[in-house]
Design an enzyme around this catalytic site. Structure first.
Site, short mmCIF file in Angstrom:
data_model
loop_
_atom_site.label_atom_id
_atom_site.label_comp_id
_atom_site.label_asym_id
_atom_site.label_seq_id
_atom_site.Cartn_x
_atom_site.Cartn_y
_atom_site.Cartn_z
N SER A 185 0.81 -1.22 0.00
CA SER A 185 0.00 0.00 0.00
C SER A 185 0.84 1.27 0.00
O SER A 185 0.30 2.36 -0.21
CB SER A 185 -0.95 0.01 1.20
OG SER A 185 -0.23 0.00 2.42
N HIS A 186 2.17 1.15 0.21
CA HIS A 186 3.03 2.33 0.22
C HIS A 186 4.15 2.23 -0.82
O HIS A 186 5.08 3.04 -0.81
CB HIS A 186 3.64 2.53 1.62
CG HIS A 186 2.63 2.96 2.63
ND1 HIS A 186 1.88 2.05 3.34
CD2 HIS A 186 2.21 4.18 3.03
CE1 HIS A 186 1.06 2.71 4.15
NE2 HIS A 186 1.24 4.00 3.98
N GLU A 241 -5.00 0.40 2.49
CA GLU A 241 -5.51 -0.96 2.51
C GLU A 241 -6.94 -1.01 1.95
O GLU A 241 -7.30 -1.94 1.22
CB GLU A 241 -5.48 -1.52 3.93
CG GLU A 241 -4.09 -1.76 4.48
CD GLU A 241 -3.32 -2.81 3.70
OE1 GLU A 241 -3.96 -3.73 3.13
OE2 GLU A 241 -2.09 -2.69 3.62
N PHE A 257 3.56 10.83 2.31
CA PHE A 257 2.68 9.88 1.60
C PHE A 257 3.15 8.45 1.85
O PHE A 257 2.84 7.56 1.06
CB PHE A 257 2.73 10.20 0.10
CG PHE A 257 1.49 9.85 -0.67
CD1 PHE A 257 0.22 10.01 -0.12
CD2 PHE A 257 1.59 9.41 -1.97
CE1 PHE A 257 -0.92 9.73 -0.86
CE2 PHE A 257 0.46 9.12 -2.72
CZ PHE A 257 -0.80 9.28 -2.17
#
Length: 346
Positions: free
Chosen positions: A51-52, A192, A125
């Site tokens: 997710s990153h 997620e 972010f």
């Protein structure tokens, strides 16, 4: 070379870094800004934090294309007190200010025993574990806190107010990777839910409510509604604490203010980050850190003596062992989007 495997594409970590840095530079990031953001993306993919990883690259680039972020920003480091340092990110990404700021924070913590770092005027972010792990690798105990946009309803409410407001903690170990946890104040990270939506999968119970305040397992309805704090009011209280530490205390915005000022380009909001570093050798008389670290290991041994347990970050470290050899996989659609964004003229 990237290899297609059904609906997935396998990439080496070097290829991940190259795609990310090339795309960022193409859209106005300086070499140094691009390098540090690409480092962040690559470390997430390396550790299995999808997710990153490259999932975030379109958002980073979207904020460059919109003009919201200053791609060639030059952060400014200053000392506010003997044990407090600040980095003004100058309207740029947070990765470069964090690289500068954590180096200064570590130095101050060794001088004073405990020190704090404020990152302001930045666009964060990413996960928080990279900056805390960096400090723990130097023998320091570390905390990090960051706000977001308004995604999470306060306990009892139904409208987004807080950010997902993660906090991270890292503890050094002798001859072993640090203990690190990085978790949102919400029941799940925003990314997620976005990945569940992308993959067409329902989200678990208690992650979110829809725009009418009803419980939902639909990720699209969740993204349009509000995420929930973990543990009800307990998670809500932690979210409030993070708002105060990374917002009011360091002179930056609250999540609802970041939301009001955002241009909704899919990228990160402007927000602050607050960090604390502690030198454990300065916390006991005549200490050199060895005894404290050895004592901590007895706790870790007790945890692992129970079947089914693991230590925080063990899963990431296991992925870190494999990915340099095996590479990583991303959905073909994401790879194609990242490749397009890295192409000239796009």
């Amino acid at each position: 070379m990237a290899k297609q495997e059904g609906d997935l594409v396998r990439l080496s970590l070097d290829e991940v870094h190259a795609i990310a840095s090339k795309g960022l530079i193409r859209h106005g990031a300086s070499v140094e800004q691009a390098r540090t953001v690409a480092d962040t993306i690559t470390s997430a993919e390396r550790d299995g934090c999808k997710s990153h990883g490259l999932f975030r690259l379109p958002g980073y680039i979207g904020s460059l294309k919109s003009g919201k972020i200053t791609g060639d920003a030059v952060p400014v480091l200053s000392e506010l007190a003997p044990a407090v340092v600040k980095v003004d990110a100058a309207n740029g990404f947070a990765s470069l200010p964090l690289e500068m700021g954590t180096a200064a924070l570590a130095e101050k913590a060794r001088e004073q025993g405990i020190a704090a770092l404020a990152i302001t005027n930045s666009y964060h972010f990413a996960a928080l574990w990279p900056e805390t792990e960096r400090l723990a690798e130097q023998g320091l105990v570390a905390f990090a806190f960051v706000t977001a946009k308004s995604y999470v309803a306060p306990a009892g409410g139904i409208k987004p107010l807080y950010g997902t407001n993660p906090m991270a903690f890292a503890w050094p170990r002798e001859g072993k990777p640090p203990i690190v946890f990085d978790q949102a104040s919400s029941a799940s990270a925003r990314g997620e839910i976005m990945i569940h939506e992308r993959d067409g999968k329902p989200i678990p119970d208690d992650w979110a409510i829809d725009s009418e305040g009803n419980p939902t397992n639909d990720p699209t309805a969740a993204l349009a509604g509000a995420q929930l704090p973990f543990g009800g009011y307990k998670g809500g209280s932690i979210a409030l604490m993070v708002e105060l530490l990374a917002g009011a205390m360091i002179g930056d915005v609250f999540s609802f203010e970041a939301t009001a000022n955002d241009v909704r380009d899919g990228g990160p909001p402007k927000r602050g980050e607050f960090m604390i570093a502690i030198d454990p050798t300065r916390c006991v008389s005549g200490g050199n850190g060895v005894a404290q670290l050895a004592h901590a290991e007895t706790l870790f041994d007790e945890i692992l003596s129970q079947e089914g347990t693991r230590l925080p970050s063990d899963r990431r470290y296991a992925a870190r062992e494999k990915t340099p050899k095996e590479g990583i996989t991303v959905p073909r659609s994401l790879y194609d989007e990242c490749e397009m964004l890295s192409s000239a003229g796009v």
